[in-house]
Design a protein around this motif. Sequence first.
Motif, PDB file in Angstrom:
ATOM      1  N   ILE A  76       0.898  -1.064   0.133  1.00  0.00           N
ATOM      2  CA  ILE A  76      -0.090   0.108   0.009  1.00  0.00           C
ATOM      3  C   ILE A  76       0.948   1.189   0.023  1.00  0.00           C
ATOM      4  CG2 ILE A  76      -1.734   1.448   1.288  1.00  0.00           C
ATOM      5  CD1 ILE A  76      -2.666  -1.099   2.584  1.00  0.00           C
ATOM      6  N   PRO A  77       0.629   2.110  -0.977  1.00  0.00           N
ATOM      7  CA  PRO A  77       1.541   3.309  -0.930  1.00  0.00           C
ATOM      8  C   PRO A  77       1.461   4.109   0.250  1.00  0.00           C
ATOM      9  CG  PRO A  77      -0.044   3.492  -2.695  1.00  0.00           C
ATOM     10  CD  PRO A  77      -0.260   2.243  -2.168  1.00  0.00           C
ATOM     11  N   ALA A  78       2.375   4.998   0.411  1.00  0.00           N
ATOM     12  CA  ALA A  78       2.403   5.975   1.233  1.00  0.00           C
ATOM     13  C   ALA A  78       1.056   6.741   1.376  1.00  0.00           C
ATOM     14  CB  ALA A  78       3.462   6.912   1.485  1.00  0.00           C
ATOM     15  N   LEU A  79       0.374   6.828   2.681  1.00  0.00           N
ATOM     16  CA  LEU A  79      -0.866   7.495   2.685  1.00  0.00           C
ATOM     17  C   LEU A  79      -2.070   6.888   1.877  1.00  0.00           C
ATOM     18  CD1 LEU A  79       0.247  11.205   2.635  1.00  0.00           C
ATOM     19  CD2 LEU A  79       0.000   9.490   4.915  1.00  0.00           C
ATOM     20  N   GLY A  80      -1.769   5.668   1.269  1.00  0.00           N
ATOM     21  CA  GLY A  80      -2.675   5.169   0.393  1.00  0.00           C
ATOM     22  C   GLY A  80      -3.769   4.369   1.178  1.00  0.00           C
ATOM     23  N   TYR A  81      -4.679   3.727   0.561  1.00  0.00           N
ATOM     24  CA  TYR A  81      -5.585   2.891   0.995  1.00  0.00           C
ATOM     25  C   TYR A  81      -5.894   1.289  -0.247  1.00  0.00           C
ATOM     26  CZ  TYR A  81      -7.897   6.624   3.861  1.00  0.00           C
ATOM     27  OH  TYR A  81      -8.188   7.390   4.899  1.00  0.00           O
ATOM     28  N   ALA A  82      -6.139   0.659   0.486  1.00  0.00           N
ATOM     29  CA  ALA A  82      -6.451  -0.655  -0.184  1.00  0.00           C
ATOM     30  C   ALA A  82      -7.580  -1.350   0.447  1.00  0.00           C
ATOM     31  CB  ALA A  82      -5.256  -1.816  -0.249  1.00  0.00           C
ATOM     32  N   ALA A  83      -8.580  -1.954  -0.410  1.00  0.00           N
ATOM     33  CA  ALA A  83      -9.652  -2.784  -0.052  1.00  0.00           C
ATOM     34  C   ALA A  83      -9.715  -4.178  -0.385  1.00  0.00           C
ATOM     35  CB  ALA A  83     -11.077  -2.063  -0.639  1.00  0.00           C
ATOM     36  N   PHE A  84     -10.042  -5.092   0.340  1.00  0.00           N
ATOM     37  CA  PHE A  84     -10.056  -6.653   0.120  1.00  0.00           C
ATOM     38  C   PHE A  84     -11.379  -7.388   0.498  1.00  0.00           C
ATOM     39  CE2 PHE A  84      -5.846  -4.935   1.758  1.00  0.00           C
ATOM     40  CZ  PHE A  84      -5.018  -5.319   0.773  1.00  0.00           C
ATOM     41  N   GLY A  85     -11.746  -8.228  -0.287  1.00  0.00           N
ATOM     42  CA  GLY A  85     -12.838  -9.166  -0.032  1.00  0.00           C
ATOM     43  C   GLY A  85     -13.716  -8.952  -0.991  1.00  0.00           C
ATOM     44  N   PRO A  86     -15.350  -9.225  -0.465  1.00  0.00           N
ATOM     45  CA  PRO A  86     -15.568  -9.899   0.560  1.00  0.00           C
ATOM     46  C   PRO A  86     -14.907 -11.387   0.877  1.00  0.00           C
ATOM     47  CG  PRO A  86     -17.447 -10.104  -0.899  1.00  0.00           C
ATOM     48  CD  PRO A  86     -16.361  -9.129  -1.514  1.00  0.00           C
ATOM     49  N   PHE A  87     -14.765 -11.695   2.091  1.00  0.00           N
ATOM     50  CA  PHE A  87     -13.984 -13.071   2.411  1.00  0.00           C
ATOM     51  C   PHE A  87     -15.197 -14.053   2.842  1.00  0.00           C
ATOM     52  CE2 PHE A  87     -10.942  -9.666   3.070  1.00  0.00           C
ATOM     53  CZ  PHE A  87     -10.031 -10.154   2.505  1.00  0.00           C
ATOM     54  N   LEU A  88     -15.507 -14.647   1.969  1.00  0.00           N
ATOM     55  CA  LEU A  88     -16.236 -15.881   2.201  1.00  0.00           C
ATOM     56  C   LEU A  88     -15.760 -16.849   2.954  1.00  0.00           C
ATOM     57  CD1 LEU A  88     -17.717 -16.641  -1.439  1.00  0.00           C
ATOM     58  CD2 LEU A  88     -18.776 -15.098   0.348  1.00  0.00           C
ATOM     59  N   PRO A  89     -16.563 -17.249   4.000  1.00  0.00           N
ATOM     60  CA  PRO A  89     -16.076 -18.574   5.105  1.00  0.00           C
ATOM     61  C   PRO A  89     -14.978 -19.593   4.228  1.00  0.00           C
ATOM     62  CG  PRO A  89     -18.212 -17.741   5.548  1.00  0.00           C
ATOM     63  CD  PRO A  89     -18.050 -17.308   4.458  1.00  0.00           C
ATOM     64  N   LEU A  90     -15.568 -20.144   3.094  1.00  0.00           N
ATOM     65  CA  LEU A  90     -14.824 -20.935   2.346  1.00  0.00           C
ATOM     66  C   LEU A  90     -13.667 -20.591   1.732  1.00  0.00           C
ATOM     67  CD1 LEU A  90     -14.835 -24.260   1.502  1.00  0.00           C
ATOM     68  CD2 LEU A  90     -15.875 -23.220  -0.648  1.00  0.00           C
ATOM     69  N   GLY A  91     -12.290 -20.924   2.467  1.00  0.00           N
ATOM     70  CA  GLY A  91     -11.087 -20.665   1.872  1.00  0.00           C
ATOM     71  C   GLY A  91     -10.419 -19.395   2.889  1.00  0.00           C
ATOM     72  N   TRP A  92     -11.276 -18.896   3.696  1.00  0.00           N
ATOM     73  CA  TRP A  92     -10.908 -17.722   4.410  1.00  0.00           C
ATOM     74  C   TRP A  92     -11.135 -18.074   5.983  1.00  0.00           C
ATOM     75  CZ3 TRP A  92      -7.550 -14.978   2.279  1.00  0.00           C
ATOM     76  CH2 TRP A  92      -7.549 -14.448   0.926  1.00  0.00           C
ATOM     77  N   GLN A  93     -11.982 -18.581   6.464  1.00  0.00           N
ATOM     78  CA  GLN A  93     -12.285 -18.794   7.702  1.00  0.00           C
ATOM     79  C   GLN A  93     -11.695 -19.808   8.401  1.00  0.00           C
ATOM     80  OE1 GLN A  93     -16.571 -18.882   8.764  1.00  0.00           O
ATOM     81  NE2 GLN A  93     -16.352 -20.155  10.634  1.00  0.00           N
ATOM     82  N   ASN A  94     -10.918 -19.596   9.504  1.00  0.00           N
ATOM     83  CA  ASN A  94     -10.064 -20.632  10.102  1.00  0.00           C
ATOM     84  C   ASN A  94     -10.901 -21.408  11.168  1.00  0.00           C
ATOM     85  OD1 ASN A  94      -7.038 -20.149   9.544  1.00  0.00           O
ATOM     86  ND2 ASN A  94      -7.933 -18.111   9.643  1.00  0.00           N
ATOM     87  N   PRO A  95     -10.499 -22.449  11.418  1.00  0.00           N
ATOM     88  CA  PRO A  95     -11.395 -23.271  12.391  1.00  0.00           C
ATOM     89  C   PRO A  95     -11.971 -22.677  13.682  1.00  0.00           C
ATOM     90  CG  PRO A  95      -9.227 -24.596  11.759  1.00  0.00           C
ATOM     91  CD  PRO A  95      -9.411 -23.011  11.260  1.00  0.00           C
ATOM     92  N   ASP A  96     -11.340 -21.777  14.160  1.00  0.00           N
ATOM     93  CA  ASP A  96     -11.848 -20.803  15.307  1.00  0.00           C
ATOM     94  C   ASP A  96     -12.917 -19.936  14.864  1.00  0.00           C
ATOM     95  OD1 ASP A  96     -10.231 -18.892  13.963  1.00  0.00           O
ATOM     96  OD2 ASP A  96      -8.781 -18.773  15.906  1.00  0.00           O
ATOM     97  N   GLY A  97     -13.161 -19.877  13.536  1.00  0.00           N
ATOM     98  CA  GLY A  97     -14.420 -18.931  13.063  1.00  0.00           C
ATOM     99  C   GLY A  97     -13.666 -17.353  12.753  1.00  0.00           C
ATOM    100  N   TYR A  98     -12.349 -17.271  12.629  1.00  0.00           N
ATOM    101  CA  TYR A  98     -11.879 -15.909  12.523  1.00  0.00           C
ATOM    102  C   TYR A  98     -11.134 -15.965  10.961  1.00  0.00           C
ATOM    103  CZ  TYR A  98     -12.888 -14.373  17.160  1.00  0.00           C
ATOM    104  OH  TYR A  98     -13.576 -14.145  18.338  1.00  0.00           O
ATOM    105  N   VAL A  99     -10.872 -14.798  10.502  1.00  0.00           N
ATOM    106  CA  VAL A  99      -9.860 -14.548   9.366  1.00  0.00           C
ATOM    107  C   VAL A  99      -8.572 -13.880  10.029  1.00  0.00           C
ATOM    108  CG1 VAL A  99      -9.742 -13.253   7.160  1.00  0.00           C
ATOM    109  CG2 VAL A  99     -11.882 -14.247   7.715  1.00  0.00           C
ATOM    110  N   TYR A 100      -7.544 -14.039   9.459  1.00  0.00           N
ATOM    111  CA  TYR A 100      -6.266 -13.693  10.170  1.00  0.00           C
ATOM    112  C   TYR A 100      -5.719 -12.401   9.159  1.00  0.00           C
ATOM    113  CZ  TYR A 100      -6.712 -17.626  13.011  1.00  0.00           C
ATOM    114  OH  TYR A 100      -6.862 -18.842  13.964  1.00  0.00           O
ATOM    115  N   LEU A 101      -5.264 -11.673   9.578  1.00  0.00           N
ATOM    116  CA  LEU A 101      -4.581 -10.526   8.948  1.00  0.00           C
ATOM    117  C   LEU A 101      -3.507  -9.990   9.570  1.00  0.00           C
ATOM    118  CD1 LEU A 101      -6.777  -7.414   8.551  1.00  0.00           C
ATOM    119  CD2 LEU A 101      -7.622  -9.316   9.887  1.00  0.00           C
ATOM    120  N   GLU A 102      -2.584  -9.415   8.747  1.00  0.00           N
ATOM    121  CA  GLU A 102      -1.125  -8.682   9.473  1.00  0.00           C
ATOM    122  C   GLU A 102      -0.815  -7.518   8.696  1.00  0.00           C
ATOM    123  OE1 GLU A 102       2.377 -11.370   9.167  1.00  0.00           O
ATOM    124  OE2 GLU A 102       0.625 -12.935   9.180  1.00  0.00           O
ATOM    125  N   ALA A 103       0.067  -6.558   9.321  1.00  0.00           N
ATOM    126  CA  ALA A 103       0.828  -5.429   8.437  1.00  0.00           C
ATOM    127  C   ALA A 103       2.157  -5.589   9.159  1.00  0.00           C
ATOM    128  CB  ALA A 103      -0.014  -4.324   8.553  1.00  0.00           C
TER     129      ALA A 103
END
Length: 117
Positions: A76-103
Amino acid sequence: MPKTTLTKTVAPGRYASTGVALTMAAADVANKNQFLAKGSDLVVAHNTHATLAKTVTINSANDPFGRKGDIVAHSIPALGYAAFGPFLPLGWQNPDGYVYLEAEAADVKFGVVELPA
């Protein structure tokens, strides 16, 4: 330490006459972040650093066929934005029910928007 759970903003819907403020939170670089998967969630990432690009990774989960498709080090460029998704459960939801992300840095702010049905 457990991952830091992000607070969702619920979009007002198709016939709303007003918007809602998007709740944004700084990325937890040490513990990473997560949000409860609903299947209609968008992630907005804002790089608040004035001069440097920063990266975001969103971790997928194995689908029934064992496939994964992480979003890895999206820049993401300086002062920029990015949008992702929508995140369907199939392929994104972990066994605990959450989607994980990091920066890579707390300069990145995350917002999660739950879209109405």
